[in-house]
Design a protein around this motif. Structure first.
Motif, short mmCIF file in Angstrom:
data_model
loop_
_atom_site.label_atom_id
_atom_site.label_comp_id
_atom_site.label_asym_id
_atom_site.label_seq_id
_atom_site.Cartn_x
_atom_site.Cartn_y
_atom_site.Cartn_z
N VAL A 1 0.84 -1.20 0.00
CA VAL A 1 0.00 0.00 0.00
C VAL A 1 0.87 1.25 0.00
N VAL A 2 1.92 1.24 0.81
CA VAL A 2 2.84 2.39 0.87
C VAL A 2 3.55 2.60 -0.47
N GLU A 3 3.91 1.50 -1.12
CA GLU A 3 4.62 1.58 -2.41
C GLU A 3 3.76 2.17 -3.52
N ALA A 4 2.46 2.25 -3.29
CA ALA A 4 1.57 2.88 -4.27
C ALA A 4 1.61 4.41 -4.15
N GLU A 5 2.58 4.89 -3.34
CA GLU A 5 2.83 6.34 -3.18
C GLU A 5 1.61 7.07 -2.61
N ILE A 6 1.05 6.50 -1.54
CA ILE A 6 -0.09 7.16 -0.90
C ILE A 6 0.36 8.32 0.00
N PHE A 7 1.65 8.33 0.38
CA PHE A 7 2.19 9.46 1.16
C PHE A 7 2.93 10.41 0.24
N PRO A 8 2.82 11.71 0.41
CA PRO A 8 2.04 12.40 1.46
C PRO A 8 0.59 12.69 1.05
N VAL A 9 0.13 12.14 -0.08
CA VAL A 9 -1.20 12.46 -0.62
C VAL A 9 -2.30 12.20 0.40
N LEU B 1 -2.35 12.40 3.48
CA LEU B 1 -2.40 13.36 4.59
C LEU B 1 -3.36 14.51 4.33
N THR B 2 -3.59 14.81 3.05
CA THR B 2 -4.55 15.88 2.72
C THR B 2 -5.97 15.49 3.14
N CYS B 3 -6.24 14.18 3.17
CA CYS B 3 -7.58 13.71 3.57
C CYS B 3 -7.85 13.97 5.05
N LEU B 4 -6.79 14.16 5.84
CA LEU B 4 -6.97 14.45 7.26
C LEU B 4 -7.55 15.85 7.48
N LYS B 5 -7.53 16.66 6.43
CA LYS B 5 -8.11 18.01 6.52
C LYS B 5 -9.44 18.12 5.77
N ASP B 6 -9.94 16.98 5.31
CA ASP B 6 -11.18 16.98 4.52
C ASP B 6 -12.36 17.46 5.37
N LYS B 7 -13.31 18.10 4.72
CA LYS B 7 -14.49 18.58 5.46
C LYS B 7 -15.41 17.43 5.90
N ASP B 8 -15.30 16.29 5.23
CA ASP B 8 -16.11 15.13 5.59
C ASP B 8 -15.44 14.37 6.76
N ASN C 1 8.49 10.84 8.71
CA ASN C 1 9.25 11.61 7.70
C ASN C 1 8.34 12.34 6.72
N ALA C 2 7.16 11.76 6.47
CA ALA C 2 6.21 12.39 5.54
C ALA C 2 5.38 13.48 6.22
N GLY C 3 5.58 13.67 7.52
CA GLY C 3 4.79 14.66 8.26
C GLY C 3 3.49 14.10 8.78
N GLY C 4 3.40 12.77 8.82
CA GLY C 4 2.14 12.14 9.19
C GLY C 4 1.74 12.31 10.64
N VAL C 5 2.73 12.31 11.56
CA VAL C 5 2.40 12.44 12.98
C VAL C 5 1.80 13.81 13.28
N PRO D 1 8.73 -0.38 13.10
CA PRO D 1 9.33 0.94 13.30
C PRO D 1 9.66 1.64 11.98
N GLU D 2 10.04 0.85 10.97
CA GLU D 2 10.42 1.44 9.68
C GLU D 2 9.22 2.10 9.00
N LEU D 3 8.06 1.44 9.05
CA LEU D 3 6.86 2.03 8.45
C LEU D 3 6.41 3.26 9.24
N SER D 4 6.55 3.19 10.57
CA SER D 4 6.22 4.36 11.39
C SER D 4 7.16 5.52 11.09
N GLN D 5 8.44 5.22 10.90
CA GLN D 5 9.42 6.27 10.59
C GLN D 5 9.10 6.92 9.25
N LEU D 6 8.66 6.13 8.30
CA LEU D 6 8.27 6.66 7.00
C LEU D 6 7.12 7.66 7.16
N ILE D 7 6.17 7.32 8.02
CA ILE D 7 5.03 8.22 8.27
C ILE D 7 5.51 9.51 8.95
#
Length: 459
Positions: A247-255, A257-264, A291-295, A283-289
């Motif tokens: 799922v991560v390899e489908a390049e869902i980050f950082p895209v 993250l914009t859904c976290l600001k959605d009005k819905d 690094n993408a500004g996910g936290v 830990p590696e997947l968490s670190q990727l998040i």
């Protein structure tokens, strides 16, 4: 009697049948009419009309049956016991697109109530016919079939496997590529329902290339479609490290993250859920998040919503912090602790408080620095009151106690420890005293040694 008069009898009969099914279909839209219709024996009257010589009567009879079956379990069982399903399945393969949509609606309405009713649909051979409908030229027929298949698959792994074995998955992936938004939504929902039960079922969805097509729709302007797409990706990612990485390899980050600001609100919730399901694995997947500004994005999202919408984000922070000192520090630096403390204090629901307590415990358990970051927000007294409150659920009490223990065992910040000397019960007090002994005994020992050294010099 003239020929005209004879034919008029048949016309009146047809008109009466048409009027009957239309009226029943209309009455079935209002819940207050359902019991009366049921008591009047409406099911047995509608059944022969499914095979009526007039197509519009067939379609309206099917629509009425679907509305009735959709209402409750008893009426859905009446459809099964009345041997109506075989007629529907037969007609589904033979009739026009209007009837196909109505028949698929009945199957969906029956199948949604329980695994047993969904199994009855499978047993009468409906899956093969529904899968054929996924290839129909009409998008409405595809949508109705996908909806029915999803409702069957959502109950358990066995029913989901039956849907897979019927060949539905590749056709559902084709449906999410169709231009019609409604069809995309229902197909994505069905893929989510199939994927959720086991890694093997999720893998069947992945193997036909679903992830790439789902990932492309994350930024679709339609909120309901985003809701279903994020759900499907979450159901795939949750099962294993390998699936999460795909799922991560489908390049869902950082895209994403914009859904976290959605009005819905539900787009926010499902985006947080997807990030949580990825973060929990390694830990590696968490670190990727991180690094993408996910936290930071998740913390902002928690601050912008209330109730259950917050829950996956709260859990995500706990999973990230649990992996390592550095990841827990990333949560602290992003100001996650004050936001979790707000959730702990403000949320009325115990299960959300319990999640916040667990997450704070995961942050504070690593080092004295981590424990202090939690303690300075005045979280420990709140956790103690939740643990001691008779109104707290058992789960909240357990998680609060565990969080207090995790934080206290690393805490060297005396102002946070001192109130516990007066308020804490014995099973918590022992951890407080243990921390005081760790902090004060070395200090006393050093000062005593210095004084004895000074005395010996004087002598």
């Amino acid at each position: 009697m003239s020929q005209r008069q004879v034919l008029q009898v048949f016309e009146q009969y047809q008109k009466a049948r048409t009027q009957f099914v239309q009226m029943v279909a209309e009455l079935a839209t209002r819940p207050q009419n359902i019991e009366t219709l049921q008591n009047a024996g409406v099911m047995s009257l509608l059944r022969p009309l499914l095979l009526d010589v007039v197509p519009t009567i067939q379609q309206t009879a099917a629509l009425a049956l679907g509305r009735l079956a959709n209402y409750n379990n008893d009426l859905a069982e009446a459809v099964v016991k009345g041997d109506i399903l075989p007629q529907l399945v037969y007609s589904l393969a033979e009739q026009n697109r209007f009837y196909k949509k109505a028949a698929a609606f009945v199957l969906r309405a029956v199948g949604k109530h329980s695994p047993q009713l969904a199994q009855a649909i499978v047993d009468c051979g409906a899956l093969d016919t529904l899968v054929i409908c996924l290839e129909d030229f009409d998008p409405g027929v595809k949508e109705a079939a996908a909806w029915a298949l999803g409702y069957i698959a959502r109950h358990n792994a066995e029913l989901s496997q039956a849907v897979v074995d019927a060949g539905a998955v590749p056709l559902l992936v084709l449906c999410i590529q169709e231009p019609e938004i409604a069809l995309k939504r229902v197909a994505a929902s069905a893929l989510s329902d199939i994927s959720k039960h086991s890694p093997e079922l999720a893998q069947t969805v992945v193997d036909v290339g679903a992830i790439a097509h789902l990932a492309q729709m994350i930024l679709n302007p339609d909120s309901k479609l985003k809701h279903q797409v994020l759900s499907a990706l979450s159901q795939i990612a949750k099962h294993s490290v390998d699936l999460a990485e795909m799922v991560v390899e489908a390049e869902i980050f950082p895209v994403v993250l914009t859904c976290l600001k959605d009005k819905d609100e539900y787009v926010k919730k499902n985006a947080s859920t997807l990030i949580r399901e990825i973060a929990k694995h390694t830990p590696e997947l968490s670190q990727l998040i991180v690094n993408a500004g996910g936290v930071a994005a998740v913390i902002d999202c928690i601050g912008s919503c209330k109730g259950n919408i917050r829950l996956p984000g709260i859990m995500m922070l706990g999973y990230v912090a649990a992996h390592s000192e550095n990841l827990a520090m990333a949560v602290i630096i992003s100001k996650g602790v004050p936001q979790l403390s707000v959730c702990l204090s403000e949320e009325p629901e115990d299960h959300i408080k319990a999640a916040a307590a667990w997450a704070l415990g995961q942050i504070g358990r690593h080092t004295p620095e981590h424990a202090r970051a939690v303690a300075v927000t005045n979280t420990l007294p709140v956790l103690l009151s939740l643990y001691m409150s008779t109104e707290s659920s058992e789960d909240l009490q357990v998680k609060s106690k565990k969080a207090i223990k995790n934080i206290l065992q690393k805490c060297t910040y005396l102002p946070a420890l001192e109130p516990f000397l007066y308020d804490a019960p014995p099973n918590i007090l022992k951890h407080v005293v243990g921390q005081f002994s760790k902090i004060l005994f070395p200090w006393i020992f050093r000062h005593t040694s210095a004084e004895s050294g000074q005395l010996s010099t004087n002598y």
